[in-house]
Design a protein around this motif. Sequence first.
Motif, PDB file in Angstrom:
ATOM      1  N   PRO A 151      -3.376  26.448  33.920  1.00 38.03           N
ATOM      2  CA  PRO A 151      -2.237  26.627  35.036  1.00 38.03           C
ATOM      3  C   PRO A 151      -2.460  27.640  36.257  1.00 38.03           C
ATOM      4  N   ARG A 152      -2.570  27.104  37.355  1.00 36.46           N
ATOM      5  CA  ARG A 152      -2.923  28.013  38.432  1.00 36.46           C
ATOM      6  C   ARG A 152      -1.621  28.169  39.635  1.00 36.46           C
ATOM      7  N   LEU A 153      -1.559  29.369  40.056  1.00 28.43           N
ATOM      8  CA  LEU A 153      -0.224  29.557  40.807  1.00 28.43           C
ATOM      9  C   LEU A 153      -0.356  28.787  42.093  1.00 28.43           C
ATOM     10  N   GLN A 154       0.464  28.115  42.343  1.00 33.59           N
ATOM     11  CA  GLN A 154       0.371  27.404  43.807  1.00 33.59           C
ATOM     12  C   GLN A 154       1.213  28.081  44.825  1.00 33.59           C
ATOM     13  N   GLU A 155       2.311  28.219  44.321  1.00 36.26           N
ATOM     14  CA  GLU A 155       3.521  28.813  45.057  1.00 36.26           C
ATOM     15  C   GLU A 155       4.306  29.877  44.747  1.00 36.26           C
ATOM     16  N   PHE A 156       4.658  31.045  45.447  1.00 42.41           N
ATOM     17  CA  PHE A 156       5.481  31.965  45.094  1.00 42.41           C
ATOM     18  C   PHE A 156       6.432  32.404  46.001  1.00 42.41           C
ATOM     19  N   ARG A 157       8.063  32.370  45.599  1.00 42.84           N
ATOM     20  CA  ARG A 157       8.919  32.464  46.653  1.00 42.84           C
ATOM     21  C   ARG A 157       9.911  33.721  46.000  1.00 42.84           C
ATOM     22  N   PHE A 158       9.970  34.591  46.946  1.00 42.69           N
ATOM     23  CA  PHE A 158      11.085  35.846  46.699  1.00 42.69           C
ATOM     24  C   PHE A 158      11.963  35.789  47.884  1.00 42.69           C
ATOM     25  N   TYR A 163      17.289  36.226  53.064  1.00 43.89           N
ATOM     26  CA  TYR A 163      16.101  36.237  53.439  1.00 43.89           C
ATOM     27  C   TYR A 163      15.088  35.861  52.343  1.00 43.89           C
ATOM     28  N   SER A 164      14.153  35.256  52.693  1.00 46.38           N
ATOM     29  CA  SER A 164      13.002  34.519  51.714  1.00 46.38           C
ATOM     30  C   SER A 164      11.691  34.727  52.523  1.00 46.38           C
ATOM     31  N   ILE A 165      10.724  35.073  51.322  1.00 48.63           N
ATOM     32  CA  ILE A 165       9.241  34.947  51.802  1.00 48.63           C
ATOM     33  C   ILE A 165       8.603  34.003  50.802  1.00 48.63           C
ATOM     34  N   THR A 166       7.853  33.015  51.249  1.00 46.39           N
ATOM     35  CA  THR A 166       6.984  32.230  50.379  1.00 46.39           C
ATOM     36  C   THR A 166       5.581  32.192  50.951  1.00 46.39           C
ATOM     37  N   GLU A 174      -3.839  30.085  53.030  1.00 46.51           N
ATOM     38  CA  GLU A 174      -2.694  30.095  52.339  1.00 46.51           C
ATOM     39  C   GLU A 174      -1.672  29.917  53.652  1.00 46.51           C
ATOM     40  N   ARG A 175      -0.364  29.634  53.261  1.00 46.49           N
ATOM     41  CA  ARG A 175       0.758  29.668  54.341  1.00 46.49           C
ATOM     42  C   ARG A 175       1.812  30.609  53.775  1.00 46.49           C
ATOM     43  N   ILE A 176       2.302  31.323  54.812  1.00 41.49           N
ATOM     44  CA  ILE A 176       3.300  32.305  54.448  1.00 41.49           C
ATOM     45  C   ILE A 176       4.286  31.979  55.429  1.00 41.49           C
ATOM     46  N   SER A 177       5.375  31.639  54.762  1.00 39.54           N
ATOM     47  CA  SER A 177       6.632  31.325  55.281  1.00 39.54           C
ATOM     48  C   SER A 177       7.711  32.317  55.481  1.00 39.54           C
ATOM     49  N   VAL A 178       8.659  32.682  56.089  1.00 38.32           N
ATOM     50  CA  VAL A 178       9.682  33.581  56.101  1.00 38.32           C
ATOM     51  C   VAL A 178      11.005  32.938  56.891  1.00 38.32           C
ATOM     52  N   ALA A 185      10.049  31.205  60.316  1.00 40.62           N
ATOM     53  CA  ALA A 185       8.665  31.081  60.813  1.00 40.62           C
ATOM     54  C   ALA A 185       7.604  31.032  59.718  1.00 40.62           C
ATOM     55  N   ALA A 186       6.362  30.243  60.024  1.00 40.73           N
ATOM     56  CA  ALA A 186       5.329  30.044  59.136  1.00 40.73           C
ATOM     57  C   ALA A 186       3.981  30.378  59.886  1.00 40.73           C
ATOM     58  N   VAL A 187       3.026  30.842  59.339  1.00 41.21           N
ATOM     59  CA  VAL A 187       1.830  30.962  59.740  1.00 41.21           C
ATOM     60  C   VAL A 187       0.818  30.640  58.464  1.00 41.21           C
ATOM     61  N   HIS A 188      -0.230  30.107  59.100  1.00 39.73           N
ATOM     62  CA  HIS A 188      -1.340  29.784  58.204  1.00 39.73           C
ATOM     63  C   HIS A 188      -2.787  30.756  58.175  1.00 39.73           C
TER      64      HIS A 188
END
Length: 199
Positions: A151-158, A163-166, A174-178, A185-188
């Motif tokens: 198993p490899r961690l692919q995505e984490f969301r809090f 409000y959320s950050i992924t 990686e992509r960070i989405s807020v 907004a999202a950034v690579h």
Amino acid sequence: GIRLTRQSRAHGMCGPPWRESPCLRRLLRGVIDGCRIAGTMDRLFIRDVRCFDGEHAARLAPVTVLVGENSTGKSTFLALVRLAANLFPGDPSYQTNFNEPPFELGAYDQIATLRMGKKGLSRSFALGAQRGTGDDGDEAQATFVSEHGQPRLQEFRFKRGGYSITRTREEGGERISVRTPSGSAAVHLSPPLAGFPLQ
């Protein structure tokens, strides 16, 4: 009353009588740890882990009793409680060790749900936890995929309130989405950020 007797090693059970059994002692220690950890969570989320085909949510109370026949997911549930409780940011004990005694879940193909027919093995599985409710509540969810059979961690969301950050692994970074109540907004990033939770 409950009567515990000697069980066969050939069936993967504890060998010596229950009072002397290190296997039973490890299991009981794991149950006690699970009870302590579960006290910090209100809800457990599971998707496509072993017998938990599809999405499931279980409410956790100060005392949660699991009842079921052999091979119905009780030990898997306890293992997931322990892993999910450590998903919250700031917890220094965060880890994704699916094979920590007494709950040894195995490799990816032993953890992900195996469906009959053409569907086969799930391409991913997820676990998560919620503590608190409303704007004061936190929710964390981790999605895992197979990498070299593990198993490899692919995505984490809090998530907290609106409000959320992924953080999601992508090719070369990686992509960070807020997401906030006023928009998203999202950034690579390449290379990806170091640190929790995609180390």
